[in-house]
Design a protein around this motif. Structure first.
Motif, PDB file in Angstrom:
ATOM      1  N   ILE A   1       0.844  -1.208   0.000  1.00 45.17           N
ATOM      2  CA  ILE A   1       0.000   0.000   0.000  1.00 45.17           C
ATOM      3  C   ILE A   1       0.869   1.243   0.000  1.00 45.17           C
ATOM      4  O   ILE A   1       0.572   2.226  -0.701  1.00 45.17           O
ATOM      5  CB  ILE A   1      -0.938  -0.010   1.226  1.00 45.17           C
ATOM      6  CG1 ILE A   1      -1.883  -1.215   1.164  1.00 45.17           C
ATOM      7  CG2 ILE A   1      -1.726   1.287   1.308  1.00 45.17           C
ATOM      8  CD1 ILE A   1      -2.772  -1.244  -0.052  1.00 45.17           C
ATOM      9  N   LEU A   2       1.960   1.191   0.738  1.00 47.66           N
ATOM     10  CA  LEU A   2       2.872   2.340   0.782  1.00 47.66           C
ATOM     11  C   LEU A   2       3.474   2.604  -0.598  1.00 47.66           C
ATOM     12  O   LEU A   2       3.650   3.763  -1.005  1.00 47.66           O
ATOM     13  CB  LEU A   2       3.980   2.076   1.809  1.00 47.66           C
ATOM     14  CG  LEU A   2       4.820   3.279   2.235  1.00 47.66           C
ATOM     15  CD1 LEU A   2       3.936   4.341   2.864  1.00 47.66           C
ATOM     16  CD2 LEU A   2       5.904   2.852   3.214  1.00 47.66           C
ATOM     17  N   GLY A   3       3.780   1.530  -1.320  1.00 50.80           N
ATOM     18  CA  GLY A   3       4.320   1.705  -2.663  1.00 50.80           C
ATOM     19  C   GLY A   3       3.307   2.351  -3.601  1.00 50.80           C
ATOM     20  O   GLY A   3       3.671   3.174  -4.460  1.00 50.80           O
ATOM     21  N   LYS A   4       2.038   2.018  -3.443  1.00 46.92           N
ATOM     22  CA  LYS A   4       1.003   2.626  -4.280  1.00 46.92           C
ATOM     23  C   LYS A   4       0.813   4.102  -3.938  1.00 46.92           C
ATOM     24  O   LYS A   4       0.590   4.937  -4.838  1.00 46.92           O
ATOM     25  CB  LYS A   4      -0.304   1.858  -4.130  1.00 46.92           C
ATOM     26  CG  LYS A   4      -0.225   0.442  -4.683  1.00 46.92           C
ATOM     27  CD  LYS A   4      -1.496  -0.355  -4.439  1.00 46.92           C
ATOM     28  CE  LYS A   4      -1.348  -1.772  -4.987  1.00 46.92           C
ATOM     29  NZ  LYS A   4      -2.549  -2.604  -4.754  1.00 46.92           N
ATOM     30  N   ILE A   5       0.898   4.429  -2.652  1.00 49.41           N
ATOM     31  CA  ILE A   5       0.818   5.836  -2.260  1.00 49.41           C
ATOM     32  C   ILE A   5       2.027   6.600  -2.812  1.00 49.41           C
ATOM     33  O   ILE A   5       1.893   7.744  -3.275  1.00 49.41           O
ATOM     34  CB  ILE A   5       0.753   5.966  -0.726  1.00 49.41           C
ATOM     35  CG1 ILE A   5      -0.526   5.323  -0.195  1.00 49.41           C
ATOM     36  CG2 ILE A   5       0.828   7.424  -0.295  1.00 49.41           C
ATOM     37  CD1 ILE A   5      -0.640   5.315   1.321  1.00 49.41           C
TER      38      ILE A   5
ATOM     39  N   THR B   1       6.349   9.814   0.964  1.00 50.82           N
ATOM     40  CA  THR B   1       6.431   8.584   1.761  1.00 50.82           C
ATOM     41  C   THR B   1       7.803   8.388   2.401  1.00 50.82           C
ATOM     42  O   THR B   1       8.072   7.324   2.949  1.00 50.82           O
ATOM     43  CB  THR B   1       6.107   7.371   0.868  1.00 50.82           C
ATOM     44  OG1 THR B   1       7.035   7.342  -0.244  1.00 50.82           O
ATOM     45  CG2 THR B   1       4.697   7.452   0.325  1.00 50.82           C
ATOM     46  N   LYS B   2       8.643   9.390   2.336  1.00 53.09           N
ATOM     47  CA  LYS B   2      10.013   9.236   2.859  1.00 53.09           C
ATOM     48  C   LYS B   2      10.013   8.855   4.336  1.00 53.09           C
ATOM     49  O   LYS B   2      10.698   7.916   4.755  1.00 53.09           O
ATOM     50  CB  LYS B   2      10.780  10.539   2.640  1.00 53.09           C
ATOM     51  CG  LYS B   2      12.201  10.515   3.165  1.00 53.09           C
ATOM     52  CD  LYS B   2      12.910  11.818   2.820  1.00 53.09           C
ATOM     53  CE  LYS B   2      12.198  13.008   3.444  1.00 53.09           C
ATOM     54  NZ  LYS B   2      12.912  14.281   3.175  1.00 53.09           N
ATOM     55  N   ASN B   3       9.253   9.582   5.158  1.00 55.53           N
ATOM     56  CA  ASN B   3       9.211   9.287   6.589  1.00 55.53           C
ATOM     57  C   ASN B   3       8.516   7.962   6.873  1.00 55.53           C
ATOM     58  O   ASN B   3       8.903   7.231   7.800  1.00 55.53           O
ATOM     59  CB  ASN B   3       8.493  10.406   7.338  1.00 55.53           C
ATOM     60  CG  ASN B   3       9.325  11.679   7.392  1.00 55.53           C
ATOM     61  OD1 ASN B   3      10.542  11.649   7.222  1.00 55.53           O
ATOM     62  ND2 ASN B   3       8.665  12.797   7.626  1.00 55.53           N
ATOM     63  N   LEU B   4       7.492   7.639   6.099  1.00 55.80           N
ATOM     64  CA  LEU B   4       6.793   6.370   6.306  1.00 55.80           C
ATOM     65  C   LEU B   4       7.709   5.189   6.010  1.00 55.80           C
ATOM     66  O   LEU B   4       7.698   4.172   6.728  1.00 55.80           O
ATOM     67  CB  LEU B   4       5.548   6.314   5.409  1.00 55.80           C
ATOM     68  CG  LEU B   4       4.510   7.417   5.618  1.00 55.80           C
ATOM     69  CD1 LEU B   4       3.380   7.287   4.592  1.00 55.80           C
ATOM     70  CD2 LEU B   4       3.956   7.373   7.027  1.00 55.80           C
ATOM     71  N   GLU B   5       8.497   5.306   4.963  1.00 56.03           N
ATOM     72  CA  GLU B   5       9.456   4.240   4.656  1.00 56.03           C
ATOM     73  C   GLU B   5      10.537   4.175   5.730  1.00 56.03           C
ATOM     74  O   GLU B   5      11.043   3.081   6.062  1.00 56.03           O
ATOM     75  CB  GLU B   5      10.083   4.496   3.294  1.00 56.03           C
ATOM     76  CG  GLU B   5       9.112   4.336   2.133  1.00 56.03           C
ATOM     77  CD  GLU B   5       9.706   4.741   0.806  1.00 56.03           C
ATOM     78  OE1 GLU B   5       9.285   4.195  -0.228  1.00 56.03           O
ATOM     79  OE2 GLU B   5      10.594   5.612   0.783  1.00 56.03           O
ATOM     80  N   GLY B   6      10.903   5.345   6.315  1.00 57.65           N
ATOM     81  CA  GLY B   6      11.893   5.366   7.406  1.00 57.65           C
ATOM     82  C   GLY B   6      11.401   4.629   8.635  1.00 57.65           C
ATOM     83  O   GLY B   6      12.214   4.047   9.387  1.00 57.65           O
ATOM     84  N   MET B   7      10.104   4.607   8.880  1.00 58.13           N
ATOM     85  CA  MET B   7       9.556   3.888  10.032  1.00 58.13           C
ATOM     86  C   MET B   7       9.791   2.391   9.893  1.00 58.13           C
ATOM     87  O   MET B   7      10.149   1.710  10.873  1.00 58.13           O
ATOM     88  CB  MET B   7       8.067   4.209  10.171  1.00 58.13           C
ATOM     89  CG  MET B   7       7.793   5.679  10.502  1.00 58.13           C
ATOM     90  SD  MET B   7       6.066   6.171  10.288  1.00 58.13           S
ATOM     91  CE  MET B   7       5.300   5.285  11.614  1.00 58.13           C
TER      92      MET B   7
END
Length: 809
Positions: free
Chosen positions: A524-528, A537-543
């Protein structure tokens, strides 16, 4: 409704042909059974099965023509007349005419003209005549052959004219309107049959004189022309004919029994006489407009819009298919369909849309909407339908988005609504691109009509679908469903608000180990990311990266000396980068000695492993698995760190009860947090503690005790903690952070634009900001941020024009 039949082509002799055309013969030519002139011979040979008969050549003259003809046993064809042959085959040899043929005498000519006139009148008056048609044909041929075709034509025309005058008076004498058409049709049909007979007899006149010397192609056209001019040229006859036909058509429309054969015959007569296009059709179209103008008003008053549309469809089908195939000309179809549709639909389109469109959309009546769409698809009214479609989506969407009582079901309602509209677009509007664009624009308008809330609820919906615990469909179905949610996400203007709430929900899923699947989360993150770009999505991927690093650190810690010196309490620590994760408050609590020493050991290990880094514990995010023993059986409890500390206080068997103040002093929890913890342990589904007084509200005077009577069917229990759900404070904090981030982004955009342009007017700068910034902004916020930049000397105003800004390098 009367049965349908295939539409007929105008002015052709098919199913709707007139009686006249049904007797059509081939091109006139020399008759193979015509007797040759004097001194010419005819050799006739017949063959039978058993013998052969030869007839010797003979000579013939005018006086013996009839006798010789009667003695021939030959099969002959003249138009539609046939003499039956008594032998199988008769080959006839035609000899060339002798140029020196003597002319007929005056007596012969007068006698021949008299005989032909008698034959003609007997045909027209339907009286017996002793002279056979074959003989009459031969007489006509003789007259034409010996140079008297013009005189014969004049006599023919004169006799027909006299007959037409008589027909006119007979038809005009019919005063009864109901029987007038019957009389007219009978006389026309009879005259058509008579014309065919006359044409067959006077075929040589047709071929030798009429075709070349008159404006008429044949006797048939001569007769038609005379009937049109003398009979149908009378205004009274013409008007009675038109009104009679229109009356029958109206009766047919009203469902009454009508003589369709008579109606078809009269309309075909008008086609044959070239009266259909110029005389009948304008009156027919005018009466149709009047009929359906009245019917549309009356029908709309008594039918619902859905039933009215079906009625209009049936009516248009009746006119364009049934009536065209039954008694109207095919060329009338286009104009007839247009006027009927205009009266039933186009003139009523505003009423249809205002009174019935919203109801059809609410009940998803795709068939009725399809009828309406196909009516207006090629008309300018399609613009009104498209506007009504867009307005409906906005009105319905605003009701779903702006009602606070429906916030919890906002996203699911939006998804259902979008599915309904998608079906209507496909089934009713043929996936019309302009309607699809209207849907997108309207959806974007209403979903952004309430600032921030749709973005928050969308993030929460993702959290509900991606969080483990509740019964969830298979992973592939979850991903398919979330793809639909991403479509709604595209319409959001405040995507930064979504990102802030999504980050907070994601952090709790990861830290509390409540995510359904890491692979699904990353998908889902990749689609966003594909929608909004890598910066979003930089911070979300950092999590996710921090969680992977934390797992490696925990493995190393358990293998270290620092962990081995402590009690065997399992410990798992997540180390989070401060700028990547949401901010959480620091809470100082009093931990049991063994737990405190274990945390200190981890901190010592971490500072030795990572020089220069400092750990700040976020105890509010901690969770524990506690083994508890009750008389009814042992349980494994999943609880928060705060719940764990409170429960451990009741291991002291010397105290049967503890009051609220004692618990607060022993845990050092603030008042608000402690009341939430005690409420979850004593007032929830699983009452591990007994509260006095026994109510659902925790106060400072309450006392608590260990619940020795606690029982539950499950061995593993999860005690929900209020602090794990998004609190009002967290929501406000997230919204505030979004506003602050927007201010920074707005100021950065102003400085970036001014640095490149050096000098801009206020209007030009505002327009450029609306283009570059992806979140909603208003003029007031822009003005405040510009003033702040001027105060900090990033910008200055032009001394001669205050509306012009200058970048200060």
């Amino acid at each position: 409704m009367p049965p349908k039949s295939k539409a007929k082509k105008r002015k052709t002799s098919e199913a709707n042909q007139s009686t006249l055309d049904s007797f059509r013969i081939g091109q006139p030519g020399r008759s193979q059974t015509a007797f040759p002139p004097k001194h010419h011979t005819v050799s006739t040979t017949s063959t039978t099965t058993n013998d052969r008969m030869q007839q010797q050549p003979t000579t013939s003259d005018d006086s013996s023509t009839s006798a010789k003809h009667n003695n021939l046993h030959a099969g002959s064809f003249l138009g539609s007349f046939r003499q039956h042959a008594l032998i199988d085959k008769v080959p006839i040899l035609l000899c060339k005419e002798t140029p020196s043929t003597p002319a007929l005498s005056n007596e012969q000519i007068i006698d021949t003209f008299t005989k032909l006139d008698n034959v003609l009148r007997s045909i027209l008056h339907q009286t017996p005549n002793d002279l056979g048609f074959q003989v009459a044909y031969e007489l006509c041929r003789s007259v034409c052959l010996f140079g008297k075709p013009k005189e014969l034509y004049n006599d023919l025309e004169s006799t027909l004219n006299e007959h037409m005058q008589q027909e006119k008076h007979v038809i005009m004498g019919e005063t009864d309107q109901d029987t007038f058409l019957d009389t007219l049709d009978d006389h026309w049909t009879t005259f058509c049959q008579q014309l065919v007979t006359i044409r067959n007899i006077f075929m040589e006149l047709d071929r030798r004189y009429i075709m070349s010397e008159t404006p008429y192609p044949s006797i048939l056209h001569l007769g038609k022309s005379m009937f049109r001019k003398i009979v149908m040229g009378v205004p009274r006859i013409q008007s009675k004919t038109i009104s009679g036909v229109l009356k029958l058509i109206q009766q047919d429309r009203d469902g009454l029994d009508v003589n369709l054969n008579r109606l078809r015959s009269i309309t075909q007569m008008m086609l044959d006489l070239s009266l259909y296009d110029d005389v009948f059709e304008p009156s027919f179209i005018s009466s149709t407009i009047q009929y359906y103008g009245t019917e549309s008003t009356e029908t709309m008053d008594r039918l619902s819009i859905t039933d009215y549309l079906q009625h209009a469809k049936d009516r248009v089908q009746q006119e364009s298919e049934y009536r065209i195939a039954t008694y109207l000309d095919k060329g009338t179809k286009i104009s007839l369909t247009e006027v009927v549709t205009n009266q039933l639909i186009y003139t009523k389109i505003d009423i249809i849309l205002s009174q019935g469109f919203d109801d059809m959309m609410d009940h998803c009546e795709r068939e009725s909407l399809a009828i309406l769409y196909h009516f207006v698809s090629s008309h300018e009214s399609i613009t009104k339908l498209r506007t009504a479609f867009g307005d409906y989506i906005k009105k319905r969407g605003v009701r779903m988005v702006k009602d606070p009582s429906k916030d919890q079901v906002m996203v699911s309602t939006l998804l259902s609504f979008k599915d309904e509209v998608d079906k209507i677009l496909h089934d009713s509007f043929d996936n019309n691109p302009t309607f699809a664009n209207a849907f997108k624009e309207s959806f974007e308008t209403f979903i952004n009509s309430r600032r921030n809330k749709p973005a928050e609820m969308l993030a929460k919906y993702f959290d509900t679908m991606l969080r483990s615990g509740a019964k969830q469909p298979p992973e592939h179905r979850i991903e398919s469903h979330l793809d639909k949610v991403l479509v709604i996400f595209r319409y959001l203007q405040g995507k930064d608000t979504f990102e802030a709430f999504y980050k907070r929900f994601l952090s709790k899923r990861l830290l509390l180990n409540r995510t359904t699947s890491n692979d699904l989360e990353k998908s889902i993150l990749g689609k966003i990311k594909s929608e909004c770009g890598p910066d979003f999505t930089k911070n979300l991927e950092g999590m996710f990266k921090d969680m992977d690093i934390s797992a490696d650190i925990n493995t190393t810690f358990k293998e270290s000396k620092d962990y081995g010196e402590q009690d065997s309490i399992p410990l798992y620590v997540n180390v989070l980068a401060q700028g990547v994760w949401p901010t959480y408050p620091t809470t100082d609590i009093m931990l049991p000695t063994n737990m405190a020493s274990l945390l200190q050991a981890y901190q010592t290990f971490y500072t030795k492993s990572f020089k220069g880094r400092k750990l700040a514990w976020r105890n509010a995010l901690g969770s524990c698995v506690v083994k508890s023993h009750f008389p009814q059986g042992s349980k494994e409890l999943t609880v928060s760190l705060f719940q764990t500390i409170v429960l451990l206080l009741f291991n002291d068997t010397t105290k049967s009860t503890m009051d609220y103040k004692d618990i607060a002093l022993a845990t050092n929890l603030d008042d608000k947090e402690l009341k939430r913890v005690l409420q979850s342990l004593s007032c929830g589904k699983h009452k591990l503690l007994v509260k006095q007084p026994p109510n659902d509200t925790v106060t400072d005077e309450d006392t608590f005790a260990y619940n020795s009577n606690f029982s539950a069917s499950a061995v593993r229990l999860k005690i929900n903690s209020i602090q794990q759900e998004q609190s009002t404070e967290e929501r406000k904090e997230t919204q505030t952070k979004v506003l602050v981030d927007r201010q920074y982004q707005l100021e950065a955009a102003v400085v970036r634009i001014m640095k490149s342009k050096k000098q801009m007017t206020h209007v030009a700068l505002v327009n450029e900001l609306f283009v570059q910034l992806k979140f909603p902004i208003d003029a007031t916020d822009i003005k405040k941020r510009i003033e702040s930049l001027i105060d900090r000397e990033y910008l200055s105003r032009d001394q001669t024009d205050n509306s012009v800004y200058i970048y200060q390098s």
